[in-house]
Design a protein around this motif. Structure first.
Motif, PDB file in Angstrom:
ATOM      1  N   PRO A  30      19.187   9.341  38.347  1.00  0.00           N
ATOM      2  CA  PRO A  30      18.998   7.955  38.778  1.00  0.00           C
ATOM      3  C   PRO A  30      19.437   6.930  37.748  1.00  0.00           C
ATOM      4  O   PRO A  30      19.594   5.753  38.065  1.00  0.00           O
ATOM      5  CB  PRO A  30      17.482   7.868  39.005  1.00  0.00           C
ATOM      6  CG  PRO A  30      16.917   8.897  38.076  1.00  0.00           C
ATOM      7  CD  PRO A  30      17.907  10.006  38.031  1.00  0.00           C
ATOM      8  N   LEU A  31      19.657   7.393  36.514  1.00  0.00           N
ATOM      9  CA  LEU A  31      19.910   6.441  35.436  1.00  0.00           C
ATOM     10  C   LEU A  31      20.809   7.066  34.380  1.00  0.00           C
ATOM     11  O   LEU A  31      20.697   8.257  34.078  1.00  0.00           O
ATOM     12  CB  LEU A  31      18.563   6.054  34.796  1.00  0.00           C
ATOM     13  CG  LEU A  31      18.541   4.935  33.767  1.00  0.00           C
ATOM     14  CD1 LEU A  31      18.784   3.596  34.440  1.00  0.00           C
ATOM     15  CD2 LEU A  31      17.180   4.923  33.056  1.00  0.00           C
ATOM     16  N   THR A  32      21.697   6.262  33.835  1.00  0.00           N
ATOM     17  CA  THR A  32      22.436   6.657  32.637  1.00  0.00           C
ATOM     18  C   THR A  32      22.204   5.598  31.577  1.00  0.00           C
ATOM     19  O   THR A  32      22.178   4.402  31.873  1.00  0.00           O
ATOM     20  CB  THR A  32      23.948   6.809  32.896  1.00  0.00           C
ATOM     21  OG1 THR A  32      24.467   5.574  33.397  1.00  0.00           O
ATOM     22  CG2 THR A  32      24.227   7.925  33.885  1.00  0.00           C
ATOM     23  N   VAL A  33      22.022   6.036  30.350  1.00  0.00           N
ATOM     24  CA  VAL A  33      21.758   5.131  29.232  1.00  0.00           C
ATOM     25  C   VAL A  33      22.830   5.371  28.182  1.00  0.00           C
ATOM     26  O   VAL A  33      22.933   6.470  27.636  1.00  0.00           O
ATOM     27  CB  VAL A  33      20.359   5.369  28.641  1.00  0.00           C
ATOM     28  CG1 VAL A  33      20.133   4.474  27.427  1.00  0.00           C
ATOM     29  CG2 VAL A  33      19.279   5.127  29.682  1.00  0.00           C
ATOM     30  N   ASN A  34      23.657   4.353  27.953  1.00  0.00           N
ATOM     31  CA  ASN A  34      24.802   4.504  27.054  1.00  0.00           C
ATOM     32  C   ASN A  34      25.627   5.741  27.409  1.00  0.00           C
ATOM     33  O   ASN A  34      26.107   6.469  26.553  1.00  0.00           O
ATOM     34  CB  ASN A  34      24.351   4.572  25.601  1.00  0.00           C
ATOM     35  CG  ASN A  34      24.127   3.192  24.997  1.00  0.00           C
ATOM     36  OD1 ASN A  34      23.890   2.224  25.727  1.00  0.00           O
ATOM     37  ND2 ASN A  34      24.199   3.093  23.687  1.00  0.00           N
ATOM     38  N   GLY A  35      25.741   5.988  28.699  1.00  0.00           N
ATOM     39  CA  GLY A  35      26.533   7.101  29.190  1.00  0.00           C
ATOM     40  C   GLY A  35      25.805   8.420  29.254  1.00  0.00           C
ATOM     41  O   GLY A  35      26.356   9.414  29.748  1.00  0.00           O
ATOM     42  N   THR A  36      24.583   8.483  28.758  1.00  0.00           N
ATOM     43  CA  THR A  36      23.784   9.705  28.798  1.00  0.00           C
ATOM     44  C   THR A  36      22.925   9.714  30.054  1.00  0.00           C
ATOM     45  O   THR A  36      22.160   8.772  30.291  1.00  0.00           O
ATOM     46  CB  THR A  36      22.875   9.817  27.559  1.00  0.00           C
ATOM     47  OG1 THR A  36      23.688   9.892  26.389  1.00  0.00           O
ATOM     48  CG2 THR A  36      21.994  11.058  27.646  1.00  0.00           C
ATOM     49  N   ALA A  37      23.045  10.753  30.851  1.00  0.00           N
ATOM     50  CA  ALA A  37      22.272  10.843  32.087  1.00  0.00           C
ATOM     51  C   ALA A  37      20.806  11.125  31.789  1.00  0.00           C
ATOM     52  O   ALA A  37      20.476  11.986  30.979  1.00  0.00           O
ATOM     53  CB  ALA A  37      22.841  11.943  32.979  1.00  0.00           C
ATOM     54  N   VAL A  38      19.931  10.383  32.439  1.00  0.00           N
ATOM     55  CA  VAL A  38      18.489  10.615  32.366  1.00  0.00           C
ATOM     56  C   VAL A  38      18.067  11.149  33.723  1.00  0.00           C
ATOM     57  O   VAL A  38      18.229  10.483  34.741  1.00  0.00           O
ATOM     58  CB  VAL A  38      17.728   9.312  32.040  1.00  0.00           C
ATOM     59  CG1 VAL A  38      16.218   9.567  32.019  1.00  0.00           C
ATOM     60  CG2 VAL A  38      18.196   8.731  30.709  1.00  0.00           C
TER      61      VAL A  38
END
Length: 328
Positions: A30-38
């Motif tokens: 549902p989310l990516t943070v600085n390109g990292t998938a969470v």
């Protein structure tokens, strides 16, 4: 065997990637943070917390809160590694023990919202990372150490140091049943304690006056002549005790009458012995450093950006809201 097994699981978790591109079920992150998938499990964990926050009355607000928590999770874990920090075996074991206890209590709920034990452990581990970062920043030898003078000032404001003699205001019979003192006996006890306070405040040693109270024949009198360090808001002392002591001067005594007990309280200068501070320094550091730590984390988080997948977020929200009984 159980503890060894759990520690082995935790050790396995520690070598797993902190973030995964997708969950075991193959759901879209549902989310990516600085390109990292969470993954969805982590998002659902934090969305669940948002659902029990009474101030977050709309889904949009809860999604935003969960998103910010996920960003914080990524920032803390990434920074911990970037700083070259690591946990000791004892720290891992303690984290495992606490996480296991919580999992036993709440595993049914987390199972219903789709959060696995593995994910739960990783999130708890992230909290341990943050605490290590606190010490790396603000403890002695840290990169931004807080001075002992600052910590001592907080210690002096939020703790008191006392010596006490306590007296029960009732007796017990041979069967352990409570027996009320007569008014005459109660007056005699109060007179003895008031006399002791008067003498102490004139310079007579507390130890000497304690002996005189024992010799007065009250078998329920007991001493606490070792200096006790009492934090504010403690449940271990009567309500109002710390405020009562704060109203006294160092080196002076007073009587506190609390329901079934009478306390002869002698206030000690809390900074007169550095051992008092050293024994409580860590608690002071945790309290004083908290706003500084949050400021550091906010700075870290500011370097991260996130992108949400609306459909995957919707799926996560519905899964949690169904269990929580929350209306979107």
């Amino acid at each position: 065997m159980g503890r060894r097994f759990f520690c082995a699981i935790l050790a396995l978790v520690l070598v797993l990637p902190v973030f995964s591109a997708c969950s075991k079920t193959g759901e879209t992150p549902p989310l990516t943070v600085n390109g990292t998938a969470v993954d969805g499990e982590i998002f659902r964990y934090y969305y669940d917390l948002a659902c029990i926050d009474g101030s977050l009355t709309s889904r949009d607000a809860r999604v935003q809160a969960a998103t910010e928590s996920c960003i914080r999770y990524v920032a803390v874990n990434s920074t911990f590694r970037a700083w070259g920090l690591s946990l000791t075996g004892a720290e891992r074991a303690l984290c495992a023990e606490r996480a296991n206890a919580l999992w036993r209590a709440f595993s049914a709920h987390y199972g219903r919202i789709g959060v696995s034990k593995e994910t739960f452990l990783k999130i708890r581990l992230s909290g341990t990372y943050l605490e290590n970062m606190r010490y790396a920043l603000f403890d002695r030898g840290g990169t931004k150490p807080l001075s002992d003078d600052l910590l001592k000032d907080w210690f002096r404001q939020h703790y008191v140091a006392v010596k006490m003699v306590r007296c029960n205001l009732y007796d017990t019979d041979v069967y352990g049943n409570r027996v009320e003192y007569s008014e005459e006996t109660l007056r005699a006890i109060l007179d003895r304690y008031n006399y002791a306070v008067d003498q102490i405040n004139k310079g007579v040693a507390l130890d000497f006056m304690y002996a005189s109270l024992i010799n007065a024949g009250n078998e329920e009198v007991r001493q606490a002549l070792k200096t006790e360090i009492v934090p504010e808001n403690t449940p271990d002392y009567p309500a109002g005790f710390v405020d009562f002591v704060r109203g006294m001067k160092d080196g002076k005594a007073a009587i506190m009458d609390f329901e079934d007990y009478l306390f002869l309280v002698y206030r000690v200068d809390i900074l007169s012995d550095n051992r008092f501070f050293e024994e409580n320094r860590e608690a002071c550091l945790l309290a004083v450093s908290e706003p500084y730590l949050q400021s550091e984390v906010n700075t870290m988080v500011g370097a991260y950006s996130s992108v949400r997948d609306p459909s995957a977020v919707e799926t996560c929200c519905r899964a949690v809201e169904k269990i929580r009984g929350v209306i979107a």
